[in-house]
Scaffold this motif. Sequence first.
Motif, PDB file in Angstrom:
ATOM      1  N   ARG A  42      -9.670  50.206  56.138  1.00 50.45           N
ATOM      2  CA  ARG A  42     -11.010  50.452  55.601  1.00 50.45           C
ATOM      3  C   ARG A  42     -11.105  51.856  55.012  1.00 50.45           C
ATOM      4  O   ARG A  42     -11.615  52.056  53.909  1.00 50.45           O
ATOM      5  CB  ARG A  42     -12.041  50.286  56.722  1.00 50.45           C
ATOM      6  CG  ARG A  42     -13.482  50.548  56.302  1.00 50.45           C
ATOM      7  CD  ARG A  42     -14.426  50.467  57.488  1.00 50.45           C
ATOM      8  NE  ARG A  42     -14.128  51.512  58.468  1.00 50.45           N
ATOM      9  CZ  ARG A  42     -14.728  51.596  59.661  1.00 50.45           C
ATOM     10  NH1 ARG A  42     -15.614  50.692  60.022  1.00 50.45           N
ATOM     11  NH2 ARG A  42     -14.423  52.572  60.495  1.00 50.45           N
ATOM     12  N   LYS A  43     -10.596  52.832  55.761  1.00 56.10           N
ATOM     13  CA  LYS A  43     -10.610  54.223  55.281  1.00 56.10           C
ATOM     14  C   LYS A  43      -9.866  54.344  53.954  1.00 56.10           C
ATOM     15  O   LYS A  43     -10.358  54.959  53.001  1.00 56.10           O
ATOM     16  CB  LYS A  43      -9.967  55.133  56.326  1.00 56.10           C
ATOM     17  CG  LYS A  43      -9.722  56.562  55.852  1.00 56.10           C
ATOM     18  CD  LYS A  43      -8.584  57.210  56.612  1.00 56.10           C
ATOM     19  CE  LYS A  43      -8.054  58.422  55.870  1.00 56.10           C
ATOM     20  NZ  LYS A  43      -6.815  58.950  56.421  1.00 56.10           N
ATOM     21  N   GLN A  44      -8.675  53.743  53.875  1.00 55.11           N
ATOM     22  CA  GLN A  44      -7.870  53.850  52.665  1.00 55.11           C
ATOM     23  C   GLN A  44      -8.552  53.176  51.478  1.00 55.11           C
ATOM     24  O   GLN A  44      -8.470  53.666  50.345  1.00 55.11           O
ATOM     25  CB  GLN A  44      -6.490  53.230  52.896  1.00 55.11           C
ATOM     26  CG  GLN A  44      -5.449  53.629  51.860  1.00 55.11           C
ATOM     27  CD  GLN A  44      -5.204  55.126  51.811  1.00 55.11           C
ATOM     28  OE1 GLN A  44      -5.289  55.807  52.831  1.00 55.11           O
ATOM     29  NE2 GLN A  44      -4.919  55.645  50.632  1.00 55.11           N
ATOM     30  N   ALA A  45      -9.237  52.056  51.733  1.00 59.52           N
ATOM     31  CA  ALA A  45      -9.951  51.363  50.655  1.00 59.52           C
ATOM     32  C   ALA A  45     -11.050  52.250  50.077  1.00 59.52           C
ATOM     33  O   ALA A  45     -11.206  52.351  48.849  1.00 59.52           O
ATOM     34  CB  ALA A  45     -10.539  50.052  51.174  1.00 59.52           C
ATOM     35  N   PHE A  46     -11.797  52.928  50.942  1.00 61.49           N
ATOM     36  CA  PHE A  46     -12.853  53.817  50.470  1.00 61.49           C
ATOM     37  C   PHE A  46     -12.265  55.003  49.715  1.00 61.49           C
ATOM     38  O   PHE A  46     -12.814  55.439  48.698  1.00 61.49           O
ATOM     39  CB  PHE A  46     -13.698  54.307  51.655  1.00 61.49           C
ATOM     40  CG  PHE A  46     -14.793  53.350  52.047  1.00 61.49           C
ATOM     41  CD1 PHE A  46     -16.071  53.505  51.560  1.00 61.49           C
ATOM     42  CD2 PHE A  46     -14.540  52.282  52.889  1.00 61.49           C
ATOM     43  CE1 PHE A  46     -17.090  52.626  51.901  1.00 61.49           C
ATOM     44  CE2 PHE A  46     -15.536  51.397  53.247  1.00 61.49           C
ATOM     45  CZ  PHE A  46     -16.827  51.564  52.749  1.00 61.49           C
ATOM     46  N   ILE A  47     -11.149  55.544  50.193  1.00 62.54           N
ATOM     47  CA  ILE A  47     -10.514  56.683  49.528  1.00 62.54           C
ATOM     48  C   ILE A  47     -10.024  56.301  48.133  1.00 62.54           C
ATOM     49  O   ILE A  47     -10.245  57.016  47.154  1.00 62.54           O
ATOM     50  CB  ILE A  47      -9.341  57.220  50.373  1.00 62.54           C
ATOM     51  CG1 ILE A  47      -9.870  57.949  51.611  1.00 62.54           C
ATOM     52  CG2 ILE A  47      -8.453  58.165  49.560  1.00 62.54           C
ATOM     53  CD1 ILE A  47      -8.789  58.369  52.582  1.00 62.54           C
ATOM     54  N   GLU A  48      -9.351  55.142  48.039  1.00 62.22           N
ATOM     55  CA  GLU A  48      -8.783  54.734  46.747  1.00 62.22           C
ATOM     56  C   GLU A  48      -9.868  54.394  45.727  1.00 62.22           C
ATOM     57  O   GLU A  48      -9.706  54.679  44.536  1.00 62.22           O
ATOM     58  CB  GLU A  48      -7.842  53.545  46.937  1.00 62.22           C
ATOM     59  CG  GLU A  48      -6.596  53.846  47.764  1.00 62.22           C
ATOM     60  CD  GLU A  48      -5.725  54.930  47.174  1.00 62.22           C
ATOM     61  OE1 GLU A  48      -5.904  55.276  45.985  1.00 62.22           O
ATOM     62  OE2 GLU A  48      -4.860  55.463  47.901  1.00 62.22           O
ATOM     63  N   ILE A  49     -10.966  53.788  46.185  1.00 63.46           N
ATOM     64  CA  ILE A  49     -12.072  53.534  45.262  1.00 63.46           C
ATOM     65  C   ILE A  49     -12.662  54.856  44.789  1.00 63.46           C
ATOM     66  O   ILE A  49     -13.000  55.029  43.612  1.00 63.46           O
ATOM     67  CB  ILE A  49     -13.157  52.662  45.939  1.00 63.46           C
ATOM     68  CG1 ILE A  49     -12.642  51.246  46.170  1.00 63.46           C
ATOM     69  CG2 ILE A  49     -14.429  52.625  45.086  1.00 63.46           C
ATOM     70  CD1 ILE A  49     -12.336  50.472  44.911  1.00 63.46           C
ATOM     71  N   GLY A  50     -12.765  55.818  45.712  1.00 59.25           N
ATOM     72  CA  GLY A  50     -13.244  57.148  45.334  1.00 59.25           C
ATOM     73  C   GLY A  50     -12.334  57.810  44.319  1.00 59.25           C
ATOM     74  O   GLY A  50     -12.808  58.428  43.356  1.00 59.25           O
ATOM     75  N   ASN A  51     -11.021  57.682  44.515  1.00 62.64           N
ATOM     76  CA  ASN A  51     -10.056  58.246  43.559  1.00 62.64           C
ATOM     77  C   ASN A  51     -10.198  57.597  42.182  1.00 62.64           C
ATOM     78  O   ASN A  51     -10.106  58.270  41.150  1.00 62.64           O
ATOM     79  CB  ASN A  51      -8.626  58.041  44.067  1.00 62.64           C
ATOM     80  CG  ASN A  51      -8.324  58.895  45.283  1.00 62.64           C
ATOM     81  OD1 ASN A  51      -8.997  59.894  45.545  1.00 62.64           O
ATOM     82  ND2 ASN A  51      -7.311  58.507  46.041  1.00 62.64           N
ATOM     83  N   LEU A  52     -10.408  56.283  42.174  1.00 67.66           N
ATOM     84  CA  LEU A  52     -10.572  55.561  40.912  1.00 67.66           C
ATOM     85  C   LEU A  52     -11.833  56.019  40.189  1.00 67.66           C
ATOM     86  O   LEU A  52     -11.822  56.269  38.974  1.00 67.66           O
ATOM     87  CB  LEU A  52     -10.620  54.049  41.173  1.00 67.66           C
ATOM     88  CG  LEU A  52     -10.918  53.143  39.967  1.00 67.66           C
ATOM     89  CD1 LEU A  52      -9.910  53.370  38.850  1.00 67.66           C
ATOM     90  CD2 LEU A  52     -10.924  51.673  40.403  1.00 67.66           C
ATOM     91  N   MET A  53     -12.926  56.146  40.935  1.00 64.70           N
ATOM     92  CA  MET A  53     -14.183  56.577  40.321  1.00 64.70           C
ATOM     93  C   MET A  53     -14.083  58.015  39.825  1.00 64.70           C
ATOM     94  O   MET A  53     -14.620  58.362  38.772  1.00 64.70           O
ATOM     95  CB  MET A  53     -15.336  56.419  41.315  1.00 64.70           C
ATOM     96  CG  MET A  53     -15.674  54.963  41.601  1.00 64.70           C
ATOM     97  SD  MET A  53     -17.185  54.727  42.565  1.00 64.70           S
ATOM     98  CE  MET A  53     -16.713  55.395  44.148  1.00 64.70           C
ATOM     99  N   ALA A  54     -13.377  58.877  40.570  1.00 69.64           N
ATOM    100  CA  ALA A  54     -13.184  60.263  40.137  1.00 69.64           C
ATOM    101  C   ALA A  54     -12.359  60.315  38.854  1.00 69.64           C
ATOM    102  O   ALA A  54     -12.648  61.109  37.952  1.00 69.64           O
ATOM    103  CB  ALA A  54     -12.506  61.064  41.241  1.00 69.64           C
ATOM    104  N   SER A  55     -11.338  59.463  38.771  1.00 75.88           N
ATOM    105  CA  SER A  55     -10.512  59.399  37.565  1.00 75.88           C
ATOM    106  C   SER A  55     -11.342  58.958  36.361  1.00 75.88           C
ATOM    107  O   SER A  55     -11.207  59.512  35.259  1.00 75.88           O
ATOM    108  CB  SER A  55      -9.350  58.426  37.784  1.00 75.88           C
ATOM    109  OG  SER A  55      -8.568  58.299  36.620  1.00 75.88           O
ATOM    110  N   PHE A  56     -12.205  57.974  36.567  1.00 74.87           N
ATOM    111  CA  PHE A  56     -13.074  57.502  35.484  1.00 74.87           C
ATOM    112  C   PHE A  56     -14.019  58.612  35.023  1.00 74.87           C
ATOM    113  O   PHE A  56     -14.238  58.805  33.820  1.00 74.87           O
ATOM    114  CB  PHE A  56     -13.880  56.287  35.945  1.00 74.87           C
ATOM    115  CG  PHE A  56     -14.873  55.795  34.934  1.00 74.87           C
ATOM    116  CD1 PHE A  56     -14.446  55.138  33.796  1.00 74.87           C
ATOM    117  CD2 PHE A  56     -16.229  56.014  35.102  1.00 74.87           C
ATOM    118  CE1 PHE A  56     -15.357  54.690  32.842  1.00 74.87           C
ATOM    119  CE2 PHE A  56     -17.150  55.577  34.165  1.00 74.87           C
ATOM    120  CZ  PHE A  56     -16.709  54.911  33.029  1.00 74.87           C
TER     121      PHE A  56
END
Length: 697
Positions: free
Chosen positions: A580-594
């Motif tokens: 769960r933690k990793q899923a939230f982190i990776e979505i955050g990374n994707l949104m930051a990249s966008f």
Amino acid sequence: MISRIQKFVSSTEFTNALKITIAAVSPVLLFSYLDNFAIGFTIALGAFFTFHSDIPSNLKHKINGLLVTSFIIAGVNLIINLTYPLPWLFYPTLIVLIFCVSMILVYGQRATMVSFSALLSLSLAFAHLNTGWEMLEYSGLLLAGGLFYTLISVIFFHIKPNRYVELQLAECIRLTAKYLKLRGDLWELNSNRKAITKKQLHLQVELNVLHENIREVLITNRTKSGSSGQNRNLLLSFISLVEILELAISTSFDHNKFHQKFDGYPKALESYQNLAYSLAKNMKALSRSIENHKPYLAEHNLIENLQQFELAINDYKKNIQNESSSEEVLMLITMLHYAEKQVEKIITLERAYSTNNNTKDLIKGRDKDIEKFIKPQYYPLSTFVENLSFKSTVFRHSLRITITILLGYMIGKILPLENVYWIILTIVVIMKQGFGITNERTYHRIIGTLIGGLIAFGILYIVKDSYVISTMAIIAMLLGFTFNPTNYKIGSTFITIYVVLIYGVLSPDNGNVLEYRILDTIVGACLCLLANYFLWPSWEFLNLPSYIQSAIEANRNYLKEISVIYNTKVDVSTEYRLARKQAFIEIGNLMASFQRMLQEPKSKQNKLPQVYKLTVLNHSLLSSLASLGTYIQSHKTTEASKAFNVVVNKVISNLEIAMELLKNPNPDAKTFVSNEDLNQRLTELKKLEQKNSNKFN
């Protein structure tokens, strides 16, 4: 006004600025009194270089990081001075040194700041080149400055060991409250839901960064020093904040549909919106109380707000009696269940800061295997070697900054510029891996330099007393370092004031310092922009496929863990929480990249609508998974149906196909499989849901 000043003075940024101001000013004052200003100034430079690597962490990592930085900055200065008289050795050494120092970015945030400190030392080495025994003496004084700053930092750490975590938690509570407030804004009839959703996504990126910072310090400290009452309360607060955000993300509503359904009875939605605002206001008040070290007093009684919403639902059931009202009642009950859970979690958070805050029972079992949630400090040489490729953004950045610094140095030597080192310093400070942030910092630095220079020369024109000017320079230094991390334009303004005022004290007749500083800044800034655009640029569209793939993979792993819990009925495992933690982190990374992509030139925003759609889809998938995971944990569920497992396995399979497509855009026809069975199973699940809904009514 007073509360704002108190908040400013108690902030982490002000504390950090106070540390470097003390570490830099005290040796200057001491050795000036002993009539040896040069020694004090060099020690102050060593403290200044070391300061940037003082990032939040546990005491052991803090000391190790500062000590390593102290020796590196002294070593870099010594190498430059040793090789400078020999051009055939100097230039190759300079190239290798810049490149290697830049490449250590591959080891994470701490290494990034150590790299920055080393490059600062390298750039200012050209301001005062030494020969003979003076080289060792100068490098030794830089080392002494670094060690002195380390001592100051350790003293501050022991004075208030948990203050950083408290302030980070306060900021996290404030941003979470803002997120909940935005959820309340969505219930306005004519609200701009697209704009509000964008703000929510931006907040999630900020919260992800905060969660990582807090997790690093809090969990490491707990592992090292054990579970004290204060550590337990801080950890409970952090866990509650993560759960509050997860619950909010996992529970979404079709606001248009709700307004259509309840046009004739707006009281239900109004009472829910009031409850949503009360949740946010209480959390905001809690944040303020932590920042100001004052007792927490709740602004709203959440239980009463919850009861009012429940009464509105009961009134609706009594007043609206028809066959079609069953769906509306179920919608309101779903909202009530979410509100009850959120109120429960916020009350738990409030309890950690109440006068009677015995939280041992609340934390029990929730901190299991908590040390697994942080990354171990590990710096293998293989990581450095693996990144020696043009596929690595760090490698491209290292080449780019190496070439740019060399060009800046040569231009400074060819043109009649007074301070070559200022061009190099500007490049080091401004140039980042991304074009957007480099562009932004360039603009802010030029504006800050112009405004700061005008203010400083105005002060020098009016004030003639060197003691008053020195005092104002120290104040400008303190404010500059305070604002620099959060508002680079203001920070750059105050630092320029500080530099010009110091020059005014040391060289009263040197009136052209601003002219040269502006010219050097413009040259360095232009080189940064050109290099970031033409020298192996790290455009975000090149990195986005990997971010999308990581987000899909994290969602897949999260879904697998949810399926395991639903099928086996076991307690929530560490593997589930890590997924769960990793899923939230990776979505955050994707949104930051966008978001970084939006800062780049329009011509480089390749397939922006598709990228936005994929970002939203991944976020929607995470929201659905979090909703499913939360439901399974909070309800007694029946045995998993065959239809459920077929659907889950099919979704996992489709996610894996999506990852494969990102690796290979031209797949075989065999990659795609029929969704006929999936559609059939989805129909079965919908029938089961309808059956349960009818049973409820």
